[in-house]
Design a protein around this motif. Sequence first.
Motif, short mmCIF file in Angstrom:
data_model
loop_
_atom_site.label_atom_id
_atom_site.label_comp_id
_atom_site.label_asym_id
_atom_site.label_seq_id
_atom_site.Cartn_x
_atom_site.Cartn_y
_atom_site.Cartn_z
N GLY A 208 -4.07 46.87 82.80
CA GLY A 208 -3.48 45.54 82.79
C GLY A 208 -3.76 44.73 81.54
N TYR A 209 -4.48 45.30 80.59
CA TYR A 209 -4.74 44.64 79.32
C TYR A 209 -5.06 45.70 78.28
CZ TYR A 209 -9.67 45.28 80.63
OH TYR A 209 -10.88 45.81 81.01
N ALA A 210 -5.00 45.31 77.00
CA ALA A 210 -5.28 46.25 75.91
C ALA A 210 -6.17 45.57 74.89
CB ALA A 210 -3.97 46.71 75.26
N PRO A 226 0.33 41.40 79.41
CA PRO A 226 1.77 41.17 79.53
C PRO A 226 2.06 39.73 79.93
CG PRO A 226 0.96 42.41 81.41
CD PRO A 226 -0.18 42.31 80.44
N LEU A 227 3.18 39.21 79.46
CA LEU A 227 3.63 37.87 79.83
C LEU A 227 4.97 38.00 80.53
CD1 LEU A 227 3.26 34.79 79.74
CD2 LEU A 227 4.39 34.80 77.51
N PRO A 228 5.00 37.91 81.86
CA PRO A 228 6.28 38.02 82.58
C PRO A 228 7.24 36.93 82.14
CG PRO A 228 4.41 38.17 84.08
CD PRO A 228 3.86 37.71 82.77
N SER A 229 8.51 37.28 82.03
CA SER A 229 9.51 36.31 81.62
C SER A 229 10.80 36.55 82.39
CB SER A 229 9.78 36.41 80.11
OG SER A 229 10.56 37.55 79.83
N PRO A 234 10.47 42.74 76.68
CA PRO A 234 9.02 42.76 76.90
C PRO A 234 8.31 41.78 75.99
CG PRO A 234 9.90 45.00 76.75
CD PRO A 234 11.00 44.08 76.32
N VAL A 235 7.36 41.03 76.58
CA VAL A 235 6.60 40.01 75.85
C VAL A 235 5.12 40.21 76.14
CG1 VAL A 235 6.23 37.54 75.49
CG2 VAL A 235 8.52 38.39 76.05
N ALA A 236 4.29 40.05 75.12
CA ALA A 236 2.84 40.14 75.28
C ALA A 236 2.20 38.88 74.72
CB ALA A 236 2.29 41.37 74.56
N ILE A 237 1.08 38.48 75.32
CA ILE A 237 0.33 37.33 74.83
C ILE A 237 -1.14 37.72 74.77
CG2 ILE A 237 -0.04 36.32 77.12
CD1 ILE A 237 0.43 33.56 75.80
N GLY A 238 -1.85 37.23 73.78
CA GLY A 238 -3.24 37.64 73.66
C GLY A 238 -4.06 36.75 72.76
N LEU A 239 -5.35 37.04 72.72
CA LEU A 239 -6.33 36.29 71.95
C LEU A 239 -6.78 37.10 70.75
CD1 LEU A 239 -8.59 35.24 74.97
CD2 LEU A 239 -6.58 34.02 74.08
N ALA A 256 -10.59 39.28 80.40
CA ALA A 256 -9.28 39.79 80.81
C ALA A 256 -8.83 39.18 82.12
CB ALA A 256 -9.33 41.31 80.92
N MET A 257 -9.75 39.06 83.08
CA MET A 257 -9.41 38.48 84.37
C MET A 257 -9.00 37.02 84.21
SD MET A 257 -11.70 38.22 87.87
CE MET A 257 -11.81 40.02 87.93
N GLY A 258 -9.76 36.28 83.41
CA GLY A 258 -9.42 34.87 83.18
C GLY A 258 -8.08 34.71 82.49
N LEU A 259 -7.81 35.59 81.52
CA LEU A 259 -6.54 35.55 80.80
C LEU A 259 -5.38 35.82 81.74
CD1 LEU A 259 -5.03 35.39 78.09
CD2 LEU A 259 -5.59 37.81 77.72
N ARG A 260 -5.51 36.83 82.59
CA ARG A 260 -4.44 37.18 83.51
C ARG A 260 -4.24 36.11 84.58
NH1 ARG A 260 -5.44 43.29 85.32
NH2 ARG A 260 -3.46 42.87 86.39
N GLN A 261 -5.33 35.50 85.03
CA GLN A 261 -5.20 34.44 86.04
C GLN A 261 -4.49 33.22 85.47
OE1 GLN A 261 -9.28 33.90 87.29
NE2 GLN A 261 -9.10 35.40 88.95
N THR A 262 -4.82 32.86 84.23
CA THR A 262 -4.16 31.72 83.60
C THR A 262 -2.68 31.99 83.40
OG1 THR A 262 -6.22 31.15 82.45
CG2 THR A 262 -4.18 30.15 81.61
N ILE A 263 -2.35 33.20 82.95
CA ILE A 263 -0.95 33.57 82.77
C ILE A 263 -0.21 33.51 84.12
CG2 ILE A 263 0.60 35.50 82.23
CD1 ILE A 263 -1.52 36.38 80.14
N ALA A 264 -0.83 34.05 85.17
CA ALA A 264 -0.18 34.06 86.49
C ALA A 264 0.07 32.64 86.99
CB ALA A 264 -1.05 34.82 87.48
N ARG A 265 -0.87 31.75 86.72
CA ARG A 265 -0.71 30.36 87.18
C ARG A 265 0.49 29.70 86.53
NH1 ARG A 265 -3.50 26.30 84.92
NH2 ARG A 265 -5.17 27.72 84.29
N TYR A 266 0.69 29.94 85.26
CA TYR A 266 1.85 29.34 84.58
C TYR A 266 3.15 30.02 84.98
CZ TYR A 266 -0.62 26.14 81.51
OH TYR A 266 -1.34 25.07 81.03
N CYS A 267 3.09 31.34 85.19
CA CYS A 267 4.31 32.04 85.56
C CYS A 267 4.76 31.70 86.99
CB CYS A 267 4.10 33.54 85.43
SG CYS A 267 3.94 34.09 83.72
N ASN A 268 3.80 31.36 87.85
CA ASN A 268 4.16 31.01 89.22
C ASN A 268 4.65 29.58 89.35
OD1 ASN A 268 3.45 33.54 90.12
ND2 ASN A 268 1.34 32.97 90.58
#
Length: 268
Positions: A208-210, A226-229, A234-239, A256-268
């Motif tokens: 789920g991350y690279a 990954p950044l769902p759109s 395909p879109v990716a976002i990262g630090l 990684a978990m914090g990054l994915r949770q933040t992304i999910a919150r905005y996508c939802n």
Amino acid sequence: MAKVVPGRSRNPSERGTVKSCDRTIDVLEYFASVQGPVRTSEVSGALGLPNSSIDDILRTFAARGYLTFNRLSKTYQPSYKIVGTARAIERSYFGDGRTAALMRELRDETGATVYMTAQNDCWLETVGAVEGSWHFDGATIDYRRTLVHYDDGGWRPATNFAGILLASQSNVDVMDVAGRSQKIGIAARGAPTMGKLIERVGRIRAQGYALCRRNDTVAVESIACPLPSGSNVPVAIGLIGHDLNLRDEARTRRLAMGLRQTIARYCN
């Protein structure tokens, strides 16, 4: 709005580009890299293009309302119409304003520079950035890369961001990208089978991350997700940063978990 990284001037013959369009995009990207009004000669000098050609492009942008022209100072600067057009396009991808807000929050939470990349055929291109503790120079660092790379060890994603973009697709699509990269001359011909590439992409997909860790040749560390759109692109976002400390496995998992949770919150 997220900061857009200015691209380098393209070779007019590259990928069948049209010279006049190429110059127009260079001018638009130049305005993304400067603050405030500029004269025609400044744009011409920065891009190394004829003053007459730049003047025609600037006049056209102004006539269409994308630049404003000050007759006293003889300077141009972007109008809000560019922002409005970009936001209208953004809504079809992520929803109005969410992308910039997400990138700023990730920067504020981590202190790292936040990059967003997208697939463009066989290439990965950086399409936006919010600068953090690691400072980039868009004029000298080119983040436009091929998606896949082949060396003595076999096929692999060119970067960790490329790995995320490839992991968002089927294995058939991944092999198609590699095959087309060979056909158009950006990857080695006659390379062996792509089993290792599929294995590497599969591991990224499951994880789920690279990651990209610092070493003798890589100056910075980065982690991408990954950044769902709403688009099929395909879109990716990262630090990206000097001190993400990605060799600490526990910290890496938390990041990684914090990054994915933040992304999910905005996508939802």
